[in-house]
Design a protein around this motif. Structure first.
Motif, PDB file in Angstrom:
ATOM      1  N   PHE A 121       2.578   4.749  -4.408  1.00  0.00           N
ATOM      2  CA  PHE A 121       2.437   5.768  -3.121  1.00  0.00           C
ATOM      3  C   PHE A 121       3.081   7.041  -2.933  1.00  0.00           C
ATOM      4  O   PHE A 121       2.687   7.872  -2.176  1.00  0.00           O
ATOM      5  N   HIS A 122       4.206   7.054  -3.953  1.00  0.00           N
ATOM      6  CA  HIS A 122       4.655   8.819  -3.838  1.00  0.00           C
ATOM      7  C   HIS A 122       3.777   9.677  -4.653  1.00  0.00           C
ATOM      8  O   HIS A 122       3.778  10.708  -4.576  1.00  0.00           O
ATOM      9  N   LEU A 123       2.749   9.183  -5.374  1.00  0.00           N
ATOM     10  CA  LEU A 123       1.607  10.011  -5.825  1.00  0.00           C
ATOM     11  C   LEU A 123       0.412  10.040  -5.160  1.00  0.00           C
ATOM     12  O   LEU A 123      -0.653  10.613  -5.502  1.00  0.00           O
ATOM     13  N   ALA A 124       0.035   9.125  -4.088  1.00  0.00           N
ATOM     14  CA  ALA A 124      -1.059   8.812  -3.202  1.00  0.00           C
ATOM     15  C   ALA A 124      -1.320  10.224  -2.468  1.00  0.00           C
ATOM     16  O   ALA A 124      -0.434  10.487  -1.428  1.00  0.00           O
ATOM     17  N   ASP A 125      -2.554  10.640  -2.767  1.00  0.00           N
ATOM     18  CA  ASP A 125      -2.988  11.708  -1.804  1.00  0.00           C
ATOM     19  C   ASP A 125      -3.588  11.326  -0.635  1.00  0.00           C
ATOM     20  O   ASP A 125      -3.406  12.050   0.374  1.00  0.00           O
ATOM     21  N   THR A 126      -4.176  10.038  -0.427  1.00  0.00           N
ATOM     22  CA  THR A 126      -4.662   9.483   0.790  1.00  0.00           C
ATOM     23  C   THR A 126      -4.179   8.218   0.832  1.00  0.00           C
ATOM     24  O   THR A 126      -4.818   7.162   0.670  1.00  0.00           O
ATOM     25  N   GLY A 163       6.436  16.755  -7.919  1.00  0.00           N
ATOM     26  CA  GLY A 163       7.055  16.298  -6.546  1.00  0.00           C
ATOM     27  C   GLY A 163       6.599  15.029  -6.317  1.00  0.00           C
ATOM     28  O   GLY A 163       5.892  14.181  -7.015  1.00  0.00           O
ATOM     29  N   SER A 164       7.092  14.447  -5.155  1.00  0.00           N
ATOM     30  CA  SER A 164       6.888  13.230  -4.732  1.00  0.00           C
ATOM     31  C   SER A 164       6.245  13.143  -3.331  1.00  0.00           C
ATOM     32  O   SER A 164       6.793  13.828  -2.470  1.00  0.00           O
ATOM     33  N   ARG A 165       5.386  12.134  -2.799  1.00  0.00           N
ATOM     34  CA  ARG A 165       5.023  11.953  -1.412  1.00  0.00           C
ATOM     35  C   ARG A 165       6.396  11.290  -0.593  1.00  0.00           C
ATOM     36  O   ARG A 165       6.505   9.963  -1.336  1.00  0.00           O
TER      37      ARG A 165
END
Length: 235
Positions: A121-126, A163-165
């Motif tokens: 989820f740190h890479l998830a755009d949606t 980066g990371s979300r």
């Protein structure tokens, strides 16, 4: 998803485990595996889906404990590493690897007993669409981790090429509500970010980890943690 092309490169797959889970990174690997086992156990005889299974760190672990595991990932090179790992562990008959998109899972509703995702989820755009798909194909449980917005990860994030979300607790709660999931349990860990542990030898990392967990067990530990584990049930 962030870094899709980088993640699918053959050389990245070949070095992925070594770069992330050697040296002090072994402590990260141990903690993540324990988090998955704590949430999903008992797994024997259960049908489990791992989203973004990568090199199969968790799929083989669960299959060795009697689960029937499906791993889905966008990287053919990562999946090949997972197949080799399943062979080495003697569990290829209990794991199916599928190349696919986590936003459009190729499974019917309620197909799995449990669905989980680690380091995803740190890479998830949606993230909302991904979590809704995980909820749709799960009969009982969805488990995942996030990197936290108000933590040392915020500083470390500036140094990362992709980066990371980062997520606040309020954002996670909104995502759960939108995906028809209810929170059963949560835990928080790693005041020092992952990147710190990966840069130092195992024996030195162990000392820092002891201090990290000591502070983490105090009343302010949860607020300082850089990683959270979310165990949820399908409504």
């Amino acid at each position: 998803m962030k870094g899709q092309e980088w993640y699918q490169a053959d050389d990245v797959a070949e070095d992925y485990d070594t770069k992330r889970f050697s040296r002090g990174g072994r402590l990260i690997d141990q903690r993540e595996k324990q988090a998955v086992l704590n949430a999903l156990s008992p797994v024997e005889g259960r049908r489990i889906l791992e989203i973004a299974c990568g090199t199969g760190r968790f799929t083989s672990m669960l299959a060795k404990r009697g689960a029937d595991v499906t791993g889905i990932d966008i990287s053919a090179a990562m999946l090949q590493q997972g197949r080799e790992k399943a062979q080495q562990n003697g569990v290829p008959d209990h794991i199916e690897f599928i190349r696919g998109d986590a936003a459009r899972l190729p499974f019917p509703d309620n197909y799995f007993d449990s669905v989980f995702a680690m380091r995803f989820f740190h890479l998830a755009d949606t993230p909302a669409s991904f979590l809704s798909e995980m909820s749709r194909v799960s009969r009982e449980q969805v488990f995942f981790d996030t990197f936290n917005r108000y933590s040392t990860r915020t500083v470390y994030n500036w140094l990362l090429p992709m980066g990371s979300r980062l997520y606040s607790e309020n954002e996670v709660n909104r995502l759960l509500s939108g995906a028809s999931l209810t929170l059963v349990d949560e835990s928080h860990d790693f005041i020092l970010p992952y990147g710190f542990y990966r840069q130092i030898p195992d024996e030195i990392a162990s000392t820092f980890r002891e201090a990290d967990t000591t502070v983490g067990s105090t009343t302010i530990g949860d607020r300082l943690a850089s990683v959270s584990y979310w165990n949820t049930r399908v409504v």
